[in-house]
Scaffold this motif. Structure first.
Motif, PDB file in Angstrom:
ATOM      1  N   ASN A 106       1.899  -2.276   5.541  1.00  0.00           N
ATOM      2  CA  ASN A 106       1.057  -1.082   5.742  1.00  0.00           C
ATOM      3  C   ASN A 106      -0.346  -1.245   5.173  1.00  0.00           C
ATOM      4  O   ASN A 106      -1.308  -0.683   5.705  1.00  0.00           O
ATOM      5  CB  ASN A 106       1.744   0.121   5.081  1.00  0.00           C
ATOM      6  N   LYS A 128      -6.502  -5.507  14.041  1.00  0.00           N
ATOM      7  CA  LYS A 128      -5.292  -4.790  14.445  1.00  0.00           C
ATOM      8  C   LYS A 128      -4.692  -5.404  15.723  1.00  0.00           C
ATOM      9  O   LYS A 128      -3.475  -5.443  15.885  1.00  0.00           O
ATOM     10  CB  LYS A 128      -5.612  -3.300  14.636  1.00  0.00           C
ATOM     11  N   CYS A 188      -0.137  -5.706  -6.519  1.00  0.00           N
ATOM     12  CA  CYS A 188      -0.270  -6.858  -5.626  1.00  0.00           C
ATOM     13  C   CYS A 188      -1.442  -6.650  -4.676  1.00  0.00           C
ATOM     14  O   CYS A 188      -1.429  -5.726  -3.860  1.00  0.00           O
ATOM     15  CB  CYS A 188       1.024  -7.018  -4.815  1.00  0.00           C
ATOM     16  N   ASP A 189      -2.439  -7.497  -4.797  1.00  0.00           N
ATOM     17  CA  ASP A 189      -3.519  -7.522  -3.811  1.00  0.00           C
ATOM     18  C   ASP A 189      -3.025  -8.411  -2.669  1.00  0.00           C
ATOM     19  O   ASP A 189      -2.907  -9.631  -2.836  1.00  0.00           O
ATOM     20  CB  ASP A 189      -4.787  -8.101  -4.464  1.00  0.00           C
ATOM     21  N   VAL A 190      -2.726  -7.809  -1.534  1.00  0.00           N
ATOM     22  CA  VAL A 190      -2.095  -8.576  -0.449  1.00  0.00           C
ATOM     23  C   VAL A 190      -3.013  -9.644   0.148  1.00  0.00           C
ATOM     24  O   VAL A 190      -2.548 -10.506   0.893  1.00  0.00           O
ATOM     25  CB  VAL A 190      -1.577  -7.678   0.703  1.00  0.00           C
ATOM     26  N   GLY A 197       0.832  -1.214   0.000  1.00  0.00           N
ATOM     27  CA  GLY A 197       0.000   0.000   0.000  1.00  0.00           C
ATOM     28  C   GLY A 197       0.857   1.250   0.000  1.00  0.00           C
ATOM     29  O   GLY A 197       0.497   2.263   0.595  1.00  0.00           O
ATOM     30  N   ILE A 217      -0.714   6.884   4.354  1.00  0.00           N
ATOM     31  CA  ILE A 217       0.430   6.609   5.230  1.00  0.00           C
ATOM     32  C   ILE A 217       1.532   5.892   4.443  1.00  0.00           C
ATOM     33  O   ILE A 217       2.715   6.212   4.570  1.00  0.00           O
ATOM     34  CB  ILE A 217      -0.031   5.765   6.441  1.00  0.00           C
ATOM     35  N   GLY A 257      -2.734   6.798  15.588  1.00  0.00           N
ATOM     36  CA  GLY A 257      -4.044   7.189  16.136  1.00  0.00           C
ATOM     37  C   GLY A 257      -4.945   7.594  14.982  1.00  0.00           C
ATOM     38  O   GLY A 257      -5.257   6.788  14.114  1.00  0.00           O
ATOM     39  N   SER A 264      -0.109  -1.122  12.707  1.00  0.00           N
ATOM     40  CA  SER A 264      -1.364  -1.602  13.303  1.00  0.00           C
ATOM     41  C   SER A 264      -2.261  -0.394  13.512  1.00  0.00           C
ATOM     42  O   SER A 264      -2.566   0.314  12.552  1.00  0.00           O
ATOM     43  CB  SER A 264      -1.104  -2.388  14.584  1.00  0.00           C
ATOM     44  N   ARG A 309      -0.257   5.437  -1.353  1.00  0.00           N
ATOM     45  CA  ARG A 309      -1.387   6.261  -0.906  1.00  0.00           C
ATOM     46  C   ARG A 309      -1.267   6.495   0.606  1.00  0.00           C
ATOM     47  O   ARG A 309      -0.773   5.627   1.326  1.00  0.00           O
ATOM     48  CB  ARG A 309      -2.696   5.496  -1.180  1.00  0.00           C
ATOM     49  N   THR A 342      -6.103  10.843   6.129  1.00  0.00           N
ATOM     50  CA  THR A 342      -5.878  10.136   4.852  1.00  0.00           C
ATOM     51  C   THR A 342      -7.245   9.855   4.230  1.00  0.00           C
ATOM     52  O   THR A 342      -8.289  10.156   4.816  1.00  0.00           O
ATOM     53  CB  THR A 342      -5.179   8.773   5.074  1.00  0.00           C
ATOM     54  N   ARG A 383      -3.018  -2.263  -4.936  1.00  0.00           N
ATOM     55  CA  ARG A 383      -4.056  -2.885  -5.769  1.00  0.00           C
ATOM     56  C   ARG A 383      -4.163  -2.234  -7.131  1.00  0.00           C
ATOM     57  O   ARG A 383      -4.537  -2.860  -8.113  1.00  0.00           O
ATOM     58  CB  ARG A 383      -5.435  -2.738  -5.095  1.00  0.00           C
ATOM     59  N   ARG A 384      -3.863  -0.919  -7.201  1.00  0.00           N
ATOM     60  CA  ARG A 384      -4.131  -0.189  -8.441  1.00  0.00           C
ATOM     61  C   ARG A 384      -3.087  -0.487  -9.519  1.00  0.00           C
ATOM     62  O   ARG A 384      -2.020  -1.027  -9.229  1.00  0.00           O
ATOM     63  CB  ARG A 384      -4.150   1.318  -8.139  1.00  0.00           C
ATOM     64  N   ILE A 404      -5.272   9.660  11.721  1.00  0.00           N
ATOM     65  CA  ILE A 404      -4.362  10.252  10.732  1.00  0.00           C
ATOM     66  C   ILE A 404      -5.182  10.708   9.531  1.00  0.00           C
ATOM     67  O   ILE A 404      -6.073   9.968   9.074  1.00  0.00           O
ATOM     68  CB  ILE A 404      -3.309   9.202  10.270  1.00  0.00           C
ATOM     69  N   TYR A 464     -12.356  -4.446  12.642  1.00  0.00           N
ATOM     70  CA  TYR A 464     -11.125  -3.662  12.454  1.00  0.00           C
ATOM     71  C   TYR A 464     -10.266  -3.746  13.728  1.00  0.00           C
ATOM     72  O   TYR A 464      -9.059  -3.981  13.653  1.00  0.00           O
ATOM     73  CB  TYR A 464     -11.479  -2.214  12.122  1.00  0.00           C
TER      74      TYR A 464
HETATM   75  P1  NDP Z   1      -5.732   4.560   2.825  1.00  0.00           P
HETATM   76  O1  NDP Z   1      -7.115   4.033   2.636  1.00  0.00           O
HETATM   77  O2  NDP Z   1      -5.437   5.975   2.510  1.00  0.00           O
HETATM   78  O3  NDP Z   1      -4.697   3.638   2.036  1.00  0.00           O
HETATM   79  C1  NDP Z   1      -4.762   2.241   2.152  1.00  0.00           C
HETATM   80  C2  NDP Z   1      -3.600   1.634   1.390  1.00  0.00           C
HETATM   81  O4  NDP Z   1      -3.696   0.207   1.537  1.00  0.00           O
HETATM   82  C3  NDP Z   1      -3.651   1.959  -0.088  1.00  0.00           C
HETATM   83  O5  NDP Z   1      -2.363   2.158  -0.555  1.00  0.00           O
HETATM   84  C4  NDP Z   1      -4.233   0.675  -0.698  1.00  0.00           C
HETATM   85  O6  NDP Z   1      -3.779   0.388  -1.988  1.00  0.00           O
HETATM   86  C5  NDP Z   1      -3.688  -0.373   0.250  1.00  0.00           C
HETATM   87  N1  NDP Z   1      -4.500  -1.583   0.230  1.00  0.00           N
HETATM   88  C6  NDP Z   1      -5.740  -1.794   0.756  1.00  0.00           C
HETATM   89  N2  NDP Z   1      -6.149  -3.044   0.514  1.00  0.00           N
HETATM   90  C7  NDP Z   1      -5.157  -3.636  -0.188  1.00  0.00           C
HETATM   91  C8  NDP Z   1      -4.995  -4.916  -0.740  1.00  0.00           C
HETATM   92  N3  NDP Z   1      -5.934  -5.864  -0.629  1.00  0.00           N
HETATM   93  N4  NDP Z   1      -3.856  -5.185  -1.396  1.00  0.00           N
HETATM   94  C9  NDP Z   1      -2.891  -4.236  -1.520  1.00  0.00           C
HETATM   95  N5  NDP Z   1      -2.984  -3.003  -1.029  1.00  0.00           N
HETATM   96  C10 NDP Z   1      -4.117  -2.704  -0.371  1.00  0.00           C
HETATM   97  O7  NDP Z   1      -5.383   4.244   4.353  1.00  0.00           O
HETATM   98  P2  NDP Z   1      -4.272   4.814   5.331  1.00  0.00           P
HETATM   99  O8  NDP Z   1      -3.104   5.302   4.593  1.00  0.00           O
HETATM  100  O9  NDP Z   1      -4.952   5.688   6.295  1.00  0.00           O
HETATM  101  O10 NDP Z   1      -3.914   3.464   6.122  1.00  0.00           O
HETATM  102  C11 NDP Z   1      -2.696   2.758   5.964  1.00  0.00           C
HETATM  103  C12 NDP Z   1      -2.586   1.786   7.118  1.00  0.00           C
HETATM  104  O11 NDP Z   1      -2.607   2.506   8.350  1.00  0.00           O
HETATM  105  C13 NDP Z   1      -3.731   0.786   7.203  1.00  0.00           C
HETATM  106  O12 NDP Z   1      -3.238  -0.467   7.625  1.00  0.00           O
HETATM  107  C14 NDP Z   1      -4.624   1.398   8.263  1.00  0.00           C
HETATM  108  O13 NDP Z   1      -5.426   0.426   8.904  1.00  0.00           O
HETATM  109  C15 NDP Z   1      -3.610   1.987   9.187  1.00  0.00           C
HETATM  110  N6  NDP Z   1      -4.110   3.028  10.071  1.00  0.00           N
HETATM  111  C16 NDP Z   1      -4.673   4.176   9.559  1.00  0.00           C
HETATM  112  C17 NDP Z   1      -5.132   5.146  10.425  1.00  0.00           C
HETATM  113  C18 NDP Z   1      -5.755   6.428   9.966  1.00  0.00           C
HETATM  114  O14 NDP Z   1      -6.292   7.167  10.818  1.00  0.00           O
HETATM  115  N7  NDP Z   1      -5.725   6.769   8.676  1.00  0.00           N
HETATM  116  C19 NDP Z   1      -5.079   4.958  11.885  1.00  0.00           C
HETATM  117  C20 NDP Z   1      -4.485   3.728  12.283  1.00  0.00           C
HETATM  118  C21 NDP Z   1      -4.020   2.811  11.406  1.00  0.00           C
HETATM  119  P3  NDP Z   1      -4.280   1.187  -3.283  1.00  0.00           P
HETATM  120  O15 NDP Z   1      -3.669   2.543  -3.162  1.00  0.00           O
HETATM  121  O16 NDP Z   1      -3.734   0.419  -4.432  1.00  0.00           O
HETATM  122  O17 NDP Z   1      -5.766   1.201  -3.190  1.00  0.00           O
END
Ligand code: NDP
Length: 255
Positions: A87, A163, A59-61, A9, A14, A190, A145, A12, A194, A34-35, A192, A159
């Motif tokens: 991530n 985590k 890569c779809d994880v 990920g 974080i 906490g 996490s 995008r 996004t 994924r994209r 964030i 969720y």
């Molecule tokens: P976003 O929704 O902005 O981004 C999610 C990212 O995960 C994207 O890059 C997306 O890929 C990727 N992703 C999701 N599903 C898949 C999949 N099946 N295979 C591959 N890639 C995947 O979320 P955040 O940046 O906010 O979150 C990043 C991490 O931080 C997550 O684990 C989230 O749970 C965690 N987190 C976020 C918080 C917040 O407040 N934002 C707080 C605590 C934890 P693509 O770009 O290709 O769609």
């Protein structure tokens, strides 16, 4: 030799900030997501401004065949993996009370967040244990996490559980891999700003104004990336199975 990092990920939110920060730290970053590669071209250009041009592997994880493809591609191109940042993650598509949560929603969130973490780490750890030491470590794994590993939200229990599962995987892998010189740690963000938190923007604006976090602002992806950078470097050599809260002090119990 540049150290090789996989960031799932990584284009995008974080993950993008982590990719940029690690590139600035001198890593060759490989982003998974994924994209399509065309869809993430702007993000890749942004990351590349910090140092080495990133590599993107779709890569779809949540799919084992795609996890294997990602890891095999990195090994065949670079011969090693120094750092994995797990991530990629999803929130439930809808927030629903625990009494009405569907099995489908549970599977979607727990499979993407926790099962992927378990098996992505397994694939990468198998590569790491057989490689030589660079710098002062054989490898590093950093899991993203959440404060939700500890904090109950009954309208997105899947969720929280996903985590909390990552937190235990951090400990178990840290224990299993320490003898090889592989370090496994966790960053707990906490709230964030996004795409993930867009739908609850107003709710958190109000909570922040009302003082829910001792540090009264939204967290930024860069705040999280800074903590990943610390674990990714060679300074913390007596720390594994641990976590850093990046939550504005939200974890502090207050009276
Ligand atoms: P976003 O929704 O902005 O981004 C999610 C990212 O995960 C994207 O890059 C997306 O890929 C990727 N992703 C999701 N599903 C898949 C999949 N099946 N295979 C591959 N890639 C995947 O979320 P955040 O940046 O906010 O979150 C990043 C991490 O931080 C997550 O684990 C989230 O749970 C965690 N987190 C976020 C918080 C917040 O407040 N934002 C707080 C605590 C934890 P693509 O770009 O290709 O769609």
């Amino acid at each position: 030799m540049n150290r090789i990092a996989i960031v799932t990920g990584g284009c995008r939110g974080i993950g993008l900030a982590v990719s940029r920060r690690l590139t600035a730290d001198g890593f060759q970053v490989v982003c998974g997501g994924r994209r399509s590669e065309e869809a993430v071209a702007d993000a890749l250009a942004e990351i590349g401004k910090e140092g080495l041009k990133p590599v993107y592997i779709q890569c779809d994880v949540s799919q084992q065949s795609e996890r294997e493809h990602l890891v095999n591609e990195v090994v065949s191109r670079f011969g090693r993996i120094d750092l994995l940042v797990n991530n990629a993650g999803v929130a439930p598509k809808e927030r629903t009370d625990i009494l009405s949560m569907s099995e489908e929603s549970w599977d979607y969130v727990v499979d993407t967040n926790t099962k992927s973490n378990m098996f992505m780490t397994q694939l990468v750890a198998k590569v790491m244990v057989s490689q030589s030491i660079t710098g002062r470590k054989r490898g590093t794994i950093v899991n993203i996490s959440s404060c939700s590993a500890e904090v109950s939200s009954p309208n997105r229990a899947q969720y929280c559980v996903s985590k909390a599962g990552i937190s235990m995987l951090t400990k178990v892998y840290a224990d299993a891999l320490a003898p090889y010189g592989i370090f496994v740690n966790e960053v707990r963000p906490g709230v964030i700003k996004t795409d993930m938190t867009k739908t609850v923007n107003d709710k958190y604006d109000k909570l922040i104004a009302d003082g829910v976090f001792p540090i009264a602002r939204w967290g930024t992806p860069e705040d999280v990336a800074a903590a990943v950078s610390v674990f990714a470097g060679d300074d913390l050599l007596y720390t594994t199975g641990s976590f850093i809260d990046v939550d504005g002090g939200f974890h502090i119990r207050r009276l």
